[in-house]
Design an enzyme around this catalytic site. Structure first.
Site, PDB file in Angstrom:
ATOM      1  N   ASP A 209       0.781  -1.257  -0.008  1.00 11.10           N
ATOM      2  CA  ASP A 209      -0.138   0.062   0.073  1.00 11.10           C
ATOM      3  C   ASP A 209       0.835   1.382   0.244  1.00 11.10           C
ATOM      4  O   ASP A 209       1.996   1.458   0.524  1.00 11.10           O
ATOM      5  CB  ASP A 209      -0.910  -0.164   1.303  1.00 11.10           C
ATOM      6  CG  ASP A 209      -2.097   0.845   1.272  1.00 11.10           C
ATOM      7  OD1 ASP A 209      -2.563   0.993   0.089  1.00 11.10           O
ATOM      8  OD2 ASP A 209      -2.218   1.465   2.211  1.00 11.10           O
TER       9      ASP A 209
ATOM     10  N   GLY B 266      -8.145   8.398   7.708  1.00  8.86           N
ATOM     11  CA  GLY B 266      -8.178   8.526   9.144  1.00  8.86           C
ATOM     12  C   GLY B 266      -9.668   9.130   9.372  1.00  8.86           C
ATOM     13  O   GLY B 266     -10.484   8.898   8.762  1.00  8.86           O
TER      14      GLY B 266
ATOM     15  N   GLY C 261      -9.340   5.466   2.362  1.00 10.76           N
ATOM     16  CA  GLY C 261     -10.067   6.189   3.364  1.00 10.76           C
ATOM     17  C   GLY C 261     -11.367   5.421   3.846  1.00 10.76           C
ATOM     18  O   GLY C 261     -12.187   6.457   4.087  1.00 10.76           O
TER      19      GLY C 261
ATOM     20  N   ASN D  13     -10.284   0.192   1.248  1.00 10.22           N
ATOM     21  CA  ASN D  13      -9.131   0.181   2.133  1.00 10.22           C
ATOM     22  C   ASN D  13      -9.606   0.806   3.519  1.00 10.22           C
ATOM     23  O   ASN D  13     -10.125   1.653   3.642  1.00 10.22           O
ATOM     24  CB  ASN D  13      -7.938   1.087   1.726  1.00 10.22           C
ATOM     25  CG  ASN D  13      -7.230   0.454   0.421  1.00 10.22           C
ATOM     26  OD1 ASN D  13      -7.426  -0.519   0.109  1.00 10.22           O
ATOM     27  ND2 ASN D  13      -5.830   1.139   0.299  1.00 10.22           N
TER      28      ASN D  13
HETATM   29  P1  13P Z   1      -8.293   4.859   6.527  1.00  6.10           P
HETATM   30  O1  13P Z   1      -7.485   4.977   7.694  1.00  6.10           O
HETATM   31  O2  13P Z   1      -9.207   6.002   6.626  1.00  6.10           O
HETATM   32  O3  13P Z   1      -9.182   3.465   6.610  1.00  6.10           O
HETATM   33  O4  13P Z   1      -7.729   4.732   5.060  1.00  6.10           O
HETATM   34  C1  13P Z   1      -6.857   3.523   5.012  1.00  6.10           C
HETATM   35  C2  13P Z   1      -6.309   3.917   3.657  1.00  6.10           C
HETATM   36  O5  13P Z   1      -6.768   4.400   2.646  1.00  6.10           O
HETATM   37  C3  13P Z   1      -5.069   3.065   3.697  1.00  6.10           C
HETATM   38  O6  13P Z   1      -4.529   2.839   2.150  1.00  6.10           O
END
Ligand code: 13P
Length: 232
Positions: free
Chosen positions: A75, A174, A202, A223
């Site tokens: 990632d 986040g 996100g 994700n």
């Molecule tokens: P979040 O922490 O908002 O769930 O986002 C995770 C993300 O997109 C990692 O690539």
């Protein structure tokens, strides 16, 4: 795996792992769910918890024992060097995140990774055009999120030959300062314009109904990281 999800009209949640405990728990859960798994590791951010090599060895160990398809995904790879290492260690999928660069540079860097990865049987996710910002600044004056533009996304995919595209439609990394608003119209337009699977970053705290709609209206991978860490 993503092509199958796209054809089926549903999405997988890709959980970002940070420790071996995450991986053990995920595989326990997997036995109950009996569905494919994307094991994602953000090596450049979390290497103080787990090295890239350790993540690859642990992921491959569990993936070999699993009775379902497991993708080992890097990632947010921003450095070509990290991506090359991930591929050498056995990651089956990598993300090149050059979303902080301008369009031309993002295309150049993504194309370079696509050529390298495809020659080794590895698929590539890229991010652009647009930017998924932070929930901390969501909808404030400091919000640096940019929605993905349809024509730019189309051109980007044509020029790079990337396998899946992370798009920006209103989620943020986040937790959110205010209620997330997803631009479903933009999602539909992008889905219409592109053939490849789409990815949503996100996912945390974006709201069950929003995520359900994303999963059934064009996104193939969502994700999630913050929600799991906060809960733990
Ligand atoms: P979040 O922490 O908002 O769930 O986002 C995770 C993300 O997109 C990692 O690539």
């Amino acid at each position: 795996m993503l092509e199958r999800l796209k054809a089926g009209g549903y999405a997988l949640v890709a959980l970002i792992i940070m420790t071996i405990i995450h991986v053990e728990l995920l595989f326990k859960l997997l036995k109950k769910l009996n569905q494919p798994l994307v094991l994602s590791f953000a090596a450049e951010v979390h290497d103080s918890m787990l090295s890239l090599e350790e993540a690859a060895l642990i992921g491959r160990y569990y993936a070999e024992k699993a009775k379902v398809d497991v993708a080992l995904h890097l990632d947010h790879g921003t450095k070509f060097d990290t991506i090359k290492k991930a591929i050498a260690y056995g990651f089956t999928s990598v993300m090149i995140d050059a979303s902080s660069c301008d369009f031309e540079e993002n295309v150049r860097r993504t194309k370079e990774v696509v050529e390298y990865a495809h020659a080794r049987g590895v698929v590539v996710e890229a991010m652009r055009i647009g930017h998924v910002g932070s929930g901390e600044t969501y909808a404030t004056d400091e919000d640096d999120s940019i929605y993905t533009e349809v024509e730019a996304a189309k051109k980007f995919v044509e020029l790079t030959g990337v396998d899946s595209l992370a798009i920006s439609i209103g989620t943020a990394h986040g937790h959110y300062k205010s209620t997330p608003v997803i631009n479903f119209e933009r999602l539909h337009e992008i889905r219409e314009a592109l053939d490849i699977p789409l990815v949503l970053h996100g996912g945390s705290s974006s709201g069950d109904e929003n995520l359900r709609r994303c999963a059934t209206e064009g996104i193939s991978k969502i994700n999630v990281f913050t929600d799991f860490v906060v809960a733990a």
